[in-house]
Design a protein around this motif. Structure first.
Motif, PDB file in Angstrom:
ATOM      1  N   PRO A  53       0.833  -1.200   0.000  1.00  0.00           N
ATOM      2  CA  PRO A  53       0.000   0.000   0.000  1.00  0.00           C
ATOM      3  C   PRO A  53       0.871   1.254   0.000  1.00  0.00           C
ATOM      4  CG  PRO A  53       0.013  -0.996   2.171  1.00  0.00           C
ATOM      5  CD  PRO A  53       0.791  -1.922   1.267  1.00  0.00           C
ATOM      6  N   VAL A  54       0.274   2.374  -0.395  1.00  0.00           N
ATOM      7  CA  VAL A  54       0.969   3.651  -0.454  1.00  0.00           C
ATOM      8  C   VAL A  54       0.374   4.570   0.612  1.00  0.00           C
ATOM      9  CG1 VAL A  54       1.532   5.652  -1.902  1.00  0.00           C
ATOM     10  CG2 VAL A  54       1.253   3.388  -2.943  1.00  0.00           C
ATOM     11  N   MET A  55       1.261   5.298   1.270  1.00  0.00           N
ATOM     12  CA  MET A  55       0.834   6.356   2.183  1.00  0.00           C
ATOM     13  C   MET A  55       1.238   7.669   1.529  1.00  0.00           C
ATOM     14  SD  MET A  55       2.125   7.005   6.026  1.00  0.00           S
ATOM     15  CE  MET A  55       1.361   8.195   7.075  1.00  0.00           C
ATOM     16  N   VAL A  56       0.259   8.538   1.253  1.00  0.00           N
ATOM     17  CA  VAL A  56       0.516   9.809   0.591  1.00  0.00           C
ATOM     18  C   VAL A  56       0.221  10.950   1.564  1.00  0.00           C
ATOM     19  CG1 VAL A  56      -0.126  11.332  -1.315  1.00  0.00           C
ATOM     20  CG2 VAL A  56      -0.135   8.854  -1.654  1.00  0.00           C
ATOM     21  N   ILE A  57       1.218  11.794   1.774  1.00  0.00           N
ATOM     22  CA  ILE A  57       1.053  12.985   2.603  1.00  0.00           C
ATOM     23  C   ILE A  57       1.044  14.188   1.659  1.00  0.00           C
ATOM     24  CG2 ILE A  57       1.989  14.384   4.465  1.00  0.00           C
ATOM     25  CD1 ILE A  57       3.606  11.859   5.299  1.00  0.00           C
ATOM     26  N   ILE A  58      -0.029  14.955   1.699  1.00  0.00           N
ATOM     27  CA  ILE A  58      -0.144  16.159   0.878  1.00  0.00           C
ATOM     28  C   ILE A  58      -0.049  17.351   1.827  1.00  0.00           C
ATOM     29  CG2 ILE A  58      -1.628  17.470  -0.677  1.00  0.00           C
ATOM     30  CD1 ILE A  58      -2.892  14.732  -1.484  1.00  0.00           C
ATOM     31  N   HIS A  59       0.938  18.214   1.581  1.00  0.00           N
ATOM     32  CA  HIS A  59       1.180  19.328   2.505  1.00  0.00           C
ATOM     33  C   HIS A  59       1.730  20.535   1.757  1.00  0.00           C
ATOM     34  CE1 HIS A  59       5.620  18.403   2.689  1.00  0.00           C
ATOM     35  NE2 HIS A  59       5.152  17.258   2.233  1.00  0.00           N
ATOM     36  N   LYS A  60       1.764  21.649   2.456  1.00  0.00           N
ATOM     37  CA  LYS A  60       2.247  22.919   1.877  1.00  0.00           C
ATOM     38  C   LYS A  60       3.326  23.502   2.774  1.00  0.00           C
ATOM     39  CE  LYS A  60      -0.989  22.885  -1.315  1.00  0.00           C
ATOM     40  NZ  LYS A  60      -0.706  22.591  -2.692  1.00  0.00           N
ATOM     41  N   SER A  61       4.272  24.199   2.150  1.00  0.00           N
ATOM     42  CA  SER A  61       5.401  24.776   2.882  1.00  0.00           C
ATOM     43  C   SER A  61       4.966  25.879   3.843  1.00  0.00           C
ATOM     44  CB  SER A  61       6.449  25.306   1.904  1.00  0.00           C
ATOM     45  OG  SER A  61       5.868  26.237   1.020  1.00  0.00           O
ATOM     46  N   LEU A  91       4.028  14.889  -0.841  1.00  0.00           N
ATOM     47  CA  LEU A  91       3.857  15.818  -1.954  1.00  0.00           C
ATOM     48  C   LEU A  91       3.741  17.234  -1.407  1.00  0.00           C
ATOM     49  CD1 LEU A  91       1.213  13.718  -3.927  1.00  0.00           C
ATOM     50  CD2 LEU A  91       3.709  13.768  -4.253  1.00  0.00           C
ATOM     51  N   LEU A  92       4.684  18.065  -1.776  1.00  0.00           N
ATOM     52  CA  LEU A  92       4.788  19.424  -1.265  1.00  0.00           C
ATOM     53  C   LEU A  92       4.341  20.438  -2.316  1.00  0.00           C
ATOM     54  CD1 LEU A  92       5.869  21.361   0.974  1.00  0.00           C
ATOM     55  CD2 LEU A  92       8.100  21.189  -0.146  1.00  0.00           C
ATOM     56  N   ASP A  93       3.568  21.398  -1.878  1.00  0.00           N
ATOM     57  CA  ASP A  93       3.168  22.549  -2.695  1.00  0.00           C
ATOM     58  C   ASP A  93       2.616  22.132  -4.059  1.00  0.00           C
ATOM     59  OD1 ASP A  93       3.826  24.305  -0.632  1.00  0.00           O
ATOM     60  OD2 ASP A  93       5.875  24.581  -1.326  1.00  0.00           O
ATOM     61  N   GLU A  94       3.313  22.461  -5.137  1.00  0.00           N
ATOM     62  CA  GLU A  94       2.812  22.221  -6.494  1.00  0.00           C
ATOM     63  C   GLU A  94       2.819  20.747  -6.904  1.00  0.00           C
ATOM     64  OE1 GLU A  94       1.232  24.587  -8.167  1.00  0.00           O
ATOM     65  OE2 GLU A  94       1.674  25.804  -6.399  1.00  0.00           O
ATOM     66  N   LYS A 101      -9.695  13.131  -7.010  1.00  0.00           N
ATOM     67  CA  LYS A 101      -9.737  11.904  -6.205  1.00  0.00           C
ATOM     68  C   LYS A 101      -8.768  11.975  -5.025  1.00  0.00           C
ATOM     69  CE  LYS A 101      -6.535   8.880  -8.719  1.00  0.00           C
ATOM     70  NZ  LYS A 101      -6.424   7.622  -9.447  1.00  0.00           N
ATOM     71  N   PHE A 102      -7.780  12.891  -5.088  1.00  0.00           N
ATOM     72  CA  PHE A 102      -6.848  13.071  -3.988  1.00  0.00           C
ATOM     73  C   PHE A 102      -7.342  14.118  -2.981  1.00  0.00           C
ATOM     74  CE2 PHE A 102      -4.315  11.066  -7.230  1.00  0.00           C
ATOM     75  CZ  PHE A 102      -3.623  10.121  -6.499  1.00  0.00           C
ATOM     76  N   ALA A 103      -8.569  14.567  -3.167  1.00  0.00           N
ATOM     77  CA  ALA A 103      -9.229  15.493  -2.244  1.00  0.00           C
ATOM     78  C   ALA A 103     -10.655  14.999  -2.018  1.00  0.00           C
ATOM     79  CB  ALA A 103      -9.214  16.902  -2.810  1.00  0.00           C
ATOM     80  N   PRO A 104     -10.821  13.790  -1.456  1.00  0.00           N
ATOM     81  CA  PRO A 104     -12.157  13.190  -1.376  1.00  0.00           C
ATOM     82  C   PRO A 104     -13.159  13.989  -0.548  1.00  0.00           C
ATOM     83  CG  PRO A 104     -10.545  11.869  -0.177  1.00  0.00           C
ATOM     84  CD  PRO A 104      -9.789  12.934  -0.893  1.00  0.00           C
ATOM     85  N   ASP A 105     -12.685  14.768   0.419  1.00  0.00           N
ATOM     86  CA  ASP A 105     -13.621  15.590   1.193  1.00  0.00           C
ATOM     87  C   ASP A 105     -13.111  17.022   1.346  1.00  0.00           C
ATOM     88  OD1 ASP A 105     -11.581  15.029   2.972  1.00  0.00           O
ATOM     89  OD2 ASP A 105     -12.899  14.478   4.630  1.00  0.00           O
ATOM     90  N   GLY A 106     -12.288  17.450   0.414  1.00  0.00           N
ATOM     91  CA  GLY A 106     -11.798  18.826   0.422  1.00  0.00           C
ATOM     92  C   GLY A 106     -10.302  18.924   0.195  1.00  0.00           C
ATOM     93  N   THR A 107      -9.846  20.156  -0.004  1.00  0.00           N
ATOM     94  CA  THR A 107      -8.433  20.383  -0.316  1.00  0.00           C
ATOM     95  C   THR A 107      -7.649  20.913   0.878  1.00  0.00           C
ATOM     96  OG1 THR A 107      -8.955  22.586  -1.161  1.00  0.00           O
ATOM     97  CG2 THR A 107      -8.883  20.784  -2.775  1.00  0.00           C
ATOM     98  N   TYR A 108      -8.145  20.709   2.096  1.00  0.00           N
ATOM     99  CA  TYR A 108      -7.431  21.125   3.296  1.00  0.00           C
ATOM    100  C   TYR A 108      -6.087  20.393   3.377  1.00  0.00           C
ATOM    101  CZ  TYR A 108      -9.423  16.699   4.791  1.00  0.00           C
ATOM    102  OH  TYR A 108      -9.782  15.379   4.843  1.00  0.00           O
ATOM    103  N   ILE A 109      -5.215  20.917   4.202  1.00  0.00           N
ATOM    104  CA  ILE A 109      -3.909  20.308   4.374  1.00  0.00           C
ATOM    105  C   ILE A 109      -3.521  20.354   5.844  1.00  0.00           C
ATOM    106  CG2 ILE A 109      -2.879  20.592   2.089  1.00  0.00           C
ATOM    107  CD1 ILE A 109      -1.952  23.361   3.077  1.00  0.00           C
ATOM    108  N   PRO A 110      -2.694  19.457   6.293  1.00  0.00           N
ATOM    109  CA  PRO A 110      -2.214  18.292   5.553  1.00  0.00           C
ATOM    110  C   PRO A 110      -3.314  17.237   5.426  1.00  0.00           C
ATOM    111  CG  PRO A 110      -1.455  18.175   7.827  1.00  0.00           C
ATOM    112  CD  PRO A 110      -2.166  19.500   7.672  1.00  0.00           C
ATOM    113  N   ARG A 111      -3.203  16.444   4.372  1.00  0.00           N
ATOM    114  CA  ARG A 111      -4.067  15.283   4.166  1.00  0.00           C
ATOM    115  C   ARG A 111      -3.171  14.063   4.041  1.00  0.00           C
ATOM    116  NH1 ARG A 111      -5.714  18.478   0.256  1.00  0.00           N
ATOM    117  NH2 ARG A 111      -5.259  17.158  -1.519  1.00  0.00           N
ATOM    118  N   ILE A 112      -3.597  12.977   4.642  1.00  0.00           N
ATOM    119  CA  ILE A 112      -2.894  11.706   4.489  1.00  0.00           C
ATOM    120  C   ILE A 112      -3.890  10.704   3.934  1.00  0.00           C
ATOM    121  CG2 ILE A 112      -1.665   9.831   5.632  1.00  0.00           C
ATOM    122  CD1 ILE A 112      -0.629  11.867   7.674  1.00  0.00           C
TER     123      ILE A 112
END
Length: 162
Positions: A53-61, A91-94, A101-112
């Motif tokens: 499985p993959v764990m994806v962390i989406i975050h901003k600087s 995954l940072l910033d851009e 599909k990578f924002a199933p309930d919104g584009t808030y951050i951080p999302r895992i």
């Protein structure tokens, strides 16, 4: 300690054989004790090839919640131990995917988000102790480790046809 370094070296060797991107493995503050895939694409390829499985962390600087999570994540021995069962992607910033599909309930951050070894986002794995409006937001390592254990339990007995 030696066993951990040997394990990390072996995993790094496997990742290199699958051709992570040349900038591969940037920790972006989440800890250099983890083996990070170089991109979402290379992480997905590794996951399918190795049935992990993959764990994806989406975050901003610029995000204060992201900044607060980074040292907690980086210093969590439990998350580090569990991470050997995952392909780790941050995954940072851009680098954030534009696909909704990578924002199933919104584009808030951080999302895992967790992705199955077949490549599908697993909507059943989320922060059960968190907000029902922001299910993929985690603020504590214990919450992340709990979700990681759930993923491991869910996929450990499945056979995947690649």
């Amino acid at each position: 300690m030696a066993a951990r370094n040997l394990t990390k070296a072996c995993i790094a060797l496997i990742f290199n054989k699958v051709h992570c991107s040349s900038n591969g493995g940037r920790d972006n503050g989440f800890g250099n004790n983890y083996v990070w895939a170089g991109s979402l694409e290379s992480g997905m390829q590794i996951a399918v090839n190795h049935k992990k499985p993959v764990m994806v962390i989406i975050h901003k600087s610029w995000c204060s919640a992201c900044k607060n999570l980074k040292p907690k994540f980086a210093n969590s021995s439990e998350i580090q131990s569990l991470s050997q069962h995952f392909v780790m992607v941050n995954l940072l910033d851009e680098e954030e995917p534009k696909n909704n599909k990578f924002a199933p309930d919104g584009t808030y951050i951080p999302r895992i988000l967790f992705i199955s070894p077949k490549g599908a986002i697993d909507h059943d794995i989320y922060n059960e102790e968190g907000s029902s409006q922001h299910k993929y937001f985690y603020s504590r390592p214990e919450q992340i480790a709990k979700a990681m254990r759930k993923v491991i339990d869910k996929y450990k007995n499945e056979q995947f046809d690649v």
